[in-house]
Design a protein around this motif. Structure first.
Motif, PDB file in Angstrom:
ATOM      1  N   GLN A 190       0.896  -1.167   0.000  1.00  0.00           N
ATOM      2  CA  GLN A 190       0.000   0.000   0.000  1.00  0.00           C
ATOM      3  C   GLN A 190       0.928   1.209   0.000  1.00  0.00           C
ATOM      4  O   GLN A 190       1.663   1.427   0.968  1.00  0.00           O
ATOM      5  CB  GLN A 190      -0.871  -0.012   1.259  1.00  0.00           C
ATOM      6  N   THR A 192       0.479   4.472   0.037  1.00  0.00           N
ATOM      7  CA  THR A 192       0.227   5.682   0.836  1.00  0.00           C
ATOM      8  C   THR A 192      -0.311   5.268   2.197  1.00  0.00           C
ATOM      9  O   THR A 192      -0.795   4.152   2.367  1.00  0.00           O
ATOM     10  CB  THR A 192      -0.823   6.580   0.154  1.00  0.00           C
ATOM     11  N   ARG A 193      -0.225   6.179   3.134  1.00  0.00           N
ATOM     12  CA  ARG A 193      -0.738   5.900   4.469  1.00  0.00           C
ATOM     13  C   ARG A 193      -1.974   6.770   4.684  1.00  0.00           C
ATOM     14  O   ARG A 193      -2.062   7.867   4.142  1.00  0.00           O
ATOM     15  CB  ARG A 193       0.311   6.238   5.532  1.00  0.00           C
ATOM     16  N   ASP A 194      -2.885   6.269   5.511  1.00  0.00           N
ATOM     17  CA  ASP A 194      -4.085   7.065   5.755  1.00  0.00           C
ATOM     18  C   ASP A 194      -4.097   7.641   7.175  1.00  0.00           C
ATOM     19  O   ASP A 194      -5.135   7.999   7.706  1.00  0.00           O
ATOM     20  CB  ASP A 194      -5.351   6.226   5.500  1.00  0.00           C
ATOM     21  N   ASP A 195      -2.910   7.704   7.807  1.00  0.00           N
ATOM     22  CA  ASP A 195      -2.865   8.219   9.179  1.00  0.00           C
ATOM     23  C   ASP A 195      -2.093   9.534   9.267  1.00  0.00           C
ATOM     24  O   ASP A 195      -1.715   9.969  10.358  1.00  0.00           O
ATOM     25  CB  ASP A 195      -2.229   7.173  10.115  1.00  0.00           C
ATOM     26  N   TYR A 197       0.866  10.189   8.164  1.00  0.00           N
ATOM     27  CA  TYR A 197       2.327  10.042   8.060  1.00  0.00           C
ATOM     28  C   TYR A 197       2.712   9.692   6.627  1.00  0.00           C
ATOM     29  O   TYR A 197       1.893   9.204   5.853  1.00  0.00           O
ATOM     30  CB  TYR A 197       2.820   8.930   8.985  1.00  0.00           C
ATOM     31  N   HIS A 200       4.688   3.668   3.821  1.00  0.00           N
ATOM     32  CA  HIS A 200       3.898   2.655   3.123  1.00  0.00           C
ATOM     33  C   HIS A 200       3.714   1.433   4.013  1.00  0.00           C
ATOM     34  O   HIS A 200       4.338   1.335   5.081  1.00  0.00           O
ATOM     35  CB  HIS A 200       4.596   2.255   1.814  1.00  0.00           C
ATOM     36  N   ILE A 201       2.876   0.539   3.574  1.00  0.00           N
ATOM     37  CA  ILE A 201       2.705  -0.746   4.278  1.00  0.00           C
ATOM     38  C   ILE A 201       2.973  -1.845   3.260  1.00  0.00           C
ATOM     39  O   ILE A 201       2.377  -1.845   2.182  1.00  0.00           O
ATOM     40  CB  ILE A 201       1.283  -0.884   4.864  1.00  0.00           C
ATOM     41  N   ASP A 222       5.384  -1.982   8.449  1.00  0.00           N
ATOM     42  CA  ASP A 222       4.654  -0.717   8.567  1.00  0.00           C
ATOM     43  C   ASP A 222       5.708   0.376   8.611  1.00  0.00           C
ATOM     44  O   ASP A 222       6.383   0.563   9.638  1.00  0.00           O
ATOM     45  CB  ASP A 222       3.824  -0.758   9.859  1.00  0.00           C
ATOM     46  N   PHE A 224       7.304   4.130   8.289  1.00  0.00           N
ATOM     47  CA  PHE A 224       7.057   5.568   8.466  1.00  0.00           C
ATOM     48  C   PHE A 224       8.334   6.317   8.088  1.00  0.00           C
ATOM     49  O   PHE A 224       9.424   5.864   8.414  1.00  0.00           O
ATOM     50  CB  PHE A 224       6.763   5.889   9.934  1.00  0.00           C
ATOM     51  N   GLU A 245       1.673   5.004  17.785  1.00  0.00           N
ATOM     52  CA  GLU A 245       1.268   4.159  16.656  1.00  0.00           C
ATOM     53  C   GLU A 245       1.586   2.686  16.816  1.00  0.00           C
ATOM     54  O   GLU A 245       1.095   1.862  16.046  1.00  0.00           O
ATOM     55  CB  GLU A 245       1.932   4.667  15.356  1.00  0.00           C
ATOM     56  N   SER A 249      -0.428  -0.116  14.996  1.00  0.00           N
ATOM     57  CA  SER A 249       0.274  -0.752  13.892  1.00  0.00           C
ATOM     58  C   SER A 249       0.211  -2.284  14.006  1.00  0.00           C
ATOM     59  O   SER A 249      -0.105  -2.970  13.031  1.00  0.00           O
ATOM     60  CB  SER A 249       1.729  -0.288  13.873  1.00  0.00           C
TER      61      SER A 249
END
Lengths: 264, 200
Positions: A190, A192-195, A197, A200-201, A222, A224, A245, A249
């Protein structure tokens, strides 16, 4: 008796029944005992079982490996002196430090700091250790952090294990040219992050090298990262991420793995 | 002035002792020289066997300890480091709580429990002090955070046990700056809540 439950002082919380011996020598409440039974029943009836789990915190920045020796940890009160004496397989050098305690392994090079454990009971303790270390070394420059969860699951049924691979990567296109194709490794990201920050994940799925036959290995990275700020080493951001987090996480990573396994 | 061999028969006891000491020192110096030679031979042999140090740099290594002007990077001796985590010694939690100490008694303590496995209402429990390892007992103070885990531990031999484990959080000691910063923050919060001026 290990722990005697008692009614909580605040009226809003549940009132506990009499203590009940439900788990060996551990005395726990009836509600907790039935919760355990449910957990054990659920575990026994799952198509897969968790065999090995581990967590690691990886920080990227500029480190001085020679600092991280057992005596330093104990002199700062981060581990008991007896644990420092028990440290095994340790190498402390200007270029590399490797330190193994019964519950955590620390590995440091100039660019990377890793603290990891295969004991789920100590995931939080490892996070606390890392927070403590960099609260002391608060001028350490760092730009990236990874909160990683790794798990090895065993499938009770080998046919189901193969079917799981086919569901994840359908083989119709492959069967045109290959005989009995199988999935060995898969990486899904993934970007982009949706939090709020940056980062990626990434989820890696492989045939397990440790659990055979019918073992699947997962790693959720996870990741950052943050831009270098003028005059700020980035330690504060790393500590904020670890404090706020970490729990989220790991829960998110567990949910991701469970969700993938649920198709089995 | 010429040097002559001392006549030991006529020297006093003190003089003889001095001569004996000098003799021992000479012998020790000789021994040290031998050790140096031995060490060099060992290094030489290692160079031949492991090629850990290149021949051309040997003199360089002996005199240039800070490596400020070393011509080539030092090669580390070959060694085996197993950097993998030892997954043979592992623990899988069946139930996990984050707890903090409410009250400490003579041989027990009360704590509030937050279920990390299945989040729900907070619970309270009393733990006997003997369940805390001796080295951690000084950490048992009101407000101290610890983790209580019940789970399956597998040791290096593959033996599985259901165990219950308490681990207290260890934090570095507060510095004077930390305490001053906390006081400042507390005062600001107090002033904000009470509407008082931050002066004084």
């Amino acid at each position: 008796m290990f722990a005697r439950f008692r009614p909580p002082a605040r009226p809003t919380v549940q009132v506990w029944p009499t203590a009940h011996d439900a788990c060996g020598s551990t005395a726990i409440s009836l509600d907790t005992a039935s919760r355990f039974e449910n957990i054990l029943h659920a575990i026994e009836n799952q198509p897969t079982s968790l065999e090995i789990t581990g967590s690691s915190l990886v920080l990227l920045g500029d480190f001085n490996p020679a600092i991280f020796q057992p005596h330093w940890f104990s002199s700062q009160g981060l581990i008991p002196p007896a644990e420092a004496r028990e440290a095994k397989d340790f190498v402390v050098h200007n270029e590399l430090t490797v330190l193994k305690l019964p519950w955590v392994q620390v590995q440091v090079t100039h660019k990377q700091f890793i603290a990891s454990t295969t004991q789920e009971s100590h995931f939080e303790a490892v996070r606390d250790l890392v927070i403590s270390i960099f609260s002391l070394l608060k001028h350490t420059p760092m730009q990236k952090i990874g909160i990683n969860l790794e798990q090895h699951h065993r499938f009770a049924d080998v046919e189901r294990y193969k079917e799981f691979g086919h569901k994840l990567a359908p083989k119709d296109a492959w069967r045109k040219t290959l005989t009995d194709p199988g999935l060995v490794k898969m990486i899904v990201v993934q970007n982009t992050r949706d939090d709020g920050y940056r980062g990626h994940i990434q989820v890696d799925l492989e045939v397990s090298d440790r659990v055979r036959p019918g073992g699947v290995y997962f790693r959720v990275n996870d990741h950052f990262e943050w831009p270098p700020a003028e005059g700020a080493p980035g330690t504060e951001t790393a500590l904020k991420i670890l404090s706020n987090e970490f729990k989220k996480s790991l829960n998110r990573s567990r949910k991701t793995i469970d969700s993938i396994l649920s198709i089995a | 002035m010429t040097l002559t061999q001392p006549d030991r028969s006529s020297s006093t006891l003190i003089e003889r002792r001095h001569e004996d000491t000098a003799g021992t020192e000479l012998a020790m110096l000789s021994h040290v020289r031998d050790l140096r030679l031995l060490a060099r031979r060992v290094i030489q042999e290692n160079v031949d066997v492991d090629q850990t140090v290149e021949m051309a740099n040997r003199g360089d290594l002996e005199v240039n300890l800070l490596a400020l002007n070393r011509k080539t990077a030092t090669r580390l001796p070959p060694m085996f480091l197993d950097l993998r985590s030892d997954e043979r010694d592992r623990f899988i939690s069946l139930q996990k709580w984050e707890c903090y100490v409410l009250e400490v008694y003579a041989d027990s303590f009360a704590a509030r429990l937050l279920d990390l496995t299945n989040p729900g209402p907070e619970e309270e429990a009393v733990f006997p002090m003997r369940r805390v390892s001796a080295e951690d007992r000084w950490l048992v103070r009101t407000g101290a955070v610890f983790y209580w885990n019940i789970g399956e531990h597998t040791d290096v031999t593959g033996r599985q046990r259901t165990v219950s484990e308490l681990r207290f959080r260890r934090l570095p000691a507060l510095t004077n700056d930390d305490i001053a910063a906390a006081r400042r923050e507390g005062k600001e919060l107090h002033d904000w809540l009470t509407g008082e001026s931050s002066k004084g």
